[in-house]
Design a protein around this motif. Sequence first.
Motif, short mmCIF file in Angstrom:
data_model
loop_
_atom_site.label_atom_id
_atom_site.label_comp_id
_atom_site.label_asym_id
_atom_site.label_seq_id
_atom_site.Cartn_x
_atom_site.Cartn_y
_atom_site.Cartn_z
N TYR A 102 0.91 -1.11 0.12
CA TYR A 102 0.01 0.12 0.02
C TYR A 102 0.88 1.31 0.11
CZ TYR A 102 -4.44 -2.28 0.21
OH TYR A 102 -5.74 -3.14 0.12
N ILE A 109 -3.62 -0.76 6.19
CA ILE A 109 -4.80 -0.50 6.63
C ILE A 109 -5.19 -1.84 7.48
CG2 ILE A 109 -5.53 0.62 4.44
CD1 ILE A 109 -6.75 -2.08 3.34
N LEU A 216 -4.50 -7.86 2.24
CA LEU A 216 -5.82 -7.78 1.60
C LEU A 216 -5.92 -8.55 0.28
CD1 LEU A 216 -8.53 -4.93 1.40
CD2 LEU A 216 -8.11 -6.29 -0.37
N THR A 239 -15.50 -12.15 0.48
CA THR A 239 -16.49 -11.71 0.04
C THR A 239 -16.63 -11.67 -1.64
OG1 THR A 239 -16.51 -10.11 1.72
CG2 THR A 239 -18.14 -9.50 -0.07
N PHE A 315 -16.46 -0.55 -3.02
CA PHE A 315 -15.19 -0.70 -3.90
C PHE A 315 -14.14 0.38 -3.45
CE2 PHE A 315 -19.08 -2.86 -5.94
CZ PHE A 315 -18.30 -4.22 -5.75
N TYR A 316 -14.16 1.14 -2.46
CA TYR A 316 -13.08 1.75 -2.23
C TYR A 316 -12.76 1.53 -0.58
CZ TYR A 316 -10.21 4.71 -5.15
OH TYR A 316 -9.31 5.31 -6.14
N MET A 370 -13.74 -1.73 -12.48
CA MET A 370 -13.04 -3.15 -12.21
C MET A 370 -13.70 -4.19 -12.86
SD MET A 370 -11.15 -3.16 -8.64
CE MET A 370 -11.01 -4.58 -8.66
N PHE A 379 -4.80 -5.32 -13.00
CA PHE A 379 -4.52 -4.73 -11.68
C PHE A 379 -3.20 -4.37 -11.25
CE2 PHE A 379 -4.67 -4.36 -7.26
CZ PHE A 379 -6.10 -3.78 -6.72
C1 EGU Z 1 -14.30 -4.37 -1.03
C2 EGU Z 1 -15.15 -5.04 -0.15
C3 EGU Z 1 -8.52 -3.42 -4.07
C4 EGU Z 1 -13.54 -4.53 1.59
C5 EGU Z 1 -10.44 -1.35 -4.33
C6 EGU Z 1 -8.25 -2.18 -3.82
C7 EGU Z 1 -13.27 -3.46 -0.27
C8 EGU Z 1 -12.70 -3.81 1.02
C9 EGU Z 1 -9.29 -0.97 -3.88
C10 EGU Z 1 -14.85 -5.33 1.09
C11 EGU Z 1 -9.91 -3.51 -4.52
C12 EGU Z 1 -10.75 -2.56 -4.81
C13 EGU Z 1 -9.10 0.08 -1.29
C14 EGU Z 1 -8.44 -0.14 0.03
C15 EGU Z 1 -10.27 -1.43 0.13
C16 EGU Z 1 -6.93 -1.54 -3.16
C17 EGU Z 1 -8.80 0.83 -2.19
C18 EGU Z 1 -12.30 -2.74 -0.87
C19 EGU Z 1 -11.78 -2.72 1.46
C20 EGU Z 1 -8.99 1.44 -4.67
C21 EGU Z 1 -15.41 -6.40 3.02
N1 EGU Z 1 -10.07 -0.92 -1.02
N2 EGU Z 1 -11.55 -2.36 -0.11
N3 EGU Z 1 -8.96 0.38 -3.32
O1 EGU Z 1 -6.40 -0.72 -3.60
O2 EGU Z 1 -8.35 2.11 -1.94
O3 EGU Z 1 -6.35 -2.54 -2.29
O4 EGU Z 1 -15.77 -6.08 1.71
F1 EGU Z 1 -10.12 -4.87 -4.79
S1 EGU Z 1 -9.12 -1.31 1.04
CL1 EGU Z 1 -12.33 -2.82 -4.99
CL2 EGU Z 1 -7.00 0.78 0.40
#
Ligand code: EGU
Length: 471
Positions: A102, A109, A216, A239, A315-316, A370, A379
Amino acid sequence: MERSASRQTKKKVVAVVGGGLVGALNTCFFANRGFDVELFESREDIRRAKVVKGRSINLALSHRGRQALKHVGLEEKIVSQGIQMQARMIHSLNGKQSPIPYGKKGQYILSVDRANLNKELLTAAESYPNTKMNFDHKLQDWNAETGLMTFVRSDGSKEQAKADLIVGCDGAFSAIRKQFLRRSRFDYSQTYIPHGYMELTMPPINGEFAMKPNYLHIWPRNTFMMIALPNLDKTFTCTLFMPFEEFEKITTGDEVIEFFQKYFPDTIPLIGVNTLQRDYFRLPAQAMVSVKCNPYHIGDMCVLMGDAAHAVVPFYGQGMNAGFEDCIVFDEIMDQFNEDFSAVLPEYTRVRVPDDHAIADLAMYNYTEMRAHVNSKWFIFRKRVDNILHFLMPKAIIPLYTMVTFTRTRYHEAVKQWHWQNKVINRGLLLSAVGAVLGGSYLLIKHPPDLSKLIVSAEEMWDRLVALRTP
Ligand code: EGU
Ligand code: FAD
């Protein structure tokens, strides 16, 4: 001290409706300022409930949410109960795993348990002498002229209550918001996306996490996507996101396995065939809705926060974080306007709406992005390009997710900055292309190639073009 004394004389009563994540936290914020706060929650006290039903088991907590927890002295406690995720782990179809950090070492996170977080927040809210918790109080209706609220109890009885300020934290299907909808010049939109989600548990293997815990985990497969976050009990909650119509196509246990064999083969031995089949049919897929509205307040009497004001698609990973940040922003404005609700509420709407709308749009944008063309290769490629550009120009180019996740840059400013960066990057690419052409021409003139070779290849090219034309 003088200000708190003048507050004492007014002794304003605040009613927080909804004891979810944002309502419980907000109760702490208002209690900290010395208000008498009454929290009304429709469910029974989840700290005493045996089974907690509700959405998503764990959540990604990042900077904005942590800052809000810090304001009420809860950051350390919650962080210590979370699991750090320093990177994403991208799972390719062939089972290959690629970590993408990250940021630097300290940039991670946290995966937190929703039920546990909610319980901690309720306990913190309850610990103030000036708060009163009312569970099993479902807001049925309220009067926007008088502020009189009507609650129903599970035994069918009704109760009424009044407050100087009503804070609607009652989630995406807010009952408080219903009165806003009946008013003129209230903008409202809600959109259900075609995707649903389903949660599957990946149990520990030999007492250990089945996959690396501090990540993640993501399986990006365009329309189909799966995400997994670690839990303290060494399970992962996976999920699965996919269109409802695809969920509906899978009706038997064999079809579940067939589907996973095709898209997420590496997870079958980890989740286990039986668990997979049991979890898949346990609950139907859940819907996801995006809600935007404006204004967030009615006069000096009522204000919406959290999902009640802005439900965003996940999705964020920002829904809760944005809702927590709402509490900080409101609190800051309370300082600026000396707790004068008639000034604070319009200012809160003015300041917060553009930012909440920006994160709602970003989350929706990321959803369409996505599902349209994000497979694991794309990605990984995109995130690497982001990181390289950031490394080359650390001050000028900051990845969007970094601004969103690791700073308190206002969401709408982050979007602006992102558009500006994209312009700079595109200019840079254009200049490089022009440079390549010019440099290439120079080399061609300096060292003329054998023309006969070129002509031959031109002929070849013509043949190819002709071949393309004929079916
Ligand atoms: C979706 C469902 C990766 C928990 C967005 C990233 C999410 C979470 C991303 C859920 C992805 C998507 C970001 C984080 C996070 C990535 C992020 C999405 C936690 C742009 C429990 N997203 N999520 N973006 O960057 O900024 O890793 O259900 F797949 S944490 Cl969709 Cl930082
Ligand atoms: P809620 O959590 O919905 O709480 C509302 C409360 O109000 C509930 O307790 C409810 O019982 C109560 N209530 C409702 N109606 C009434 C009534 N009439 N009277 C009294 N009480 C009432 N966010 C993140 O930051 N990170 C993530 O990783 C993340 N992942 C997510 C994954 C999924 C699949 C989903 C669906 C969401 C995710 N979110 C995430 C978003 C997050 O769940 C929400 O933004 C957050 O729960 C909002 O909190 P809230 O308190 O505003 O609403």
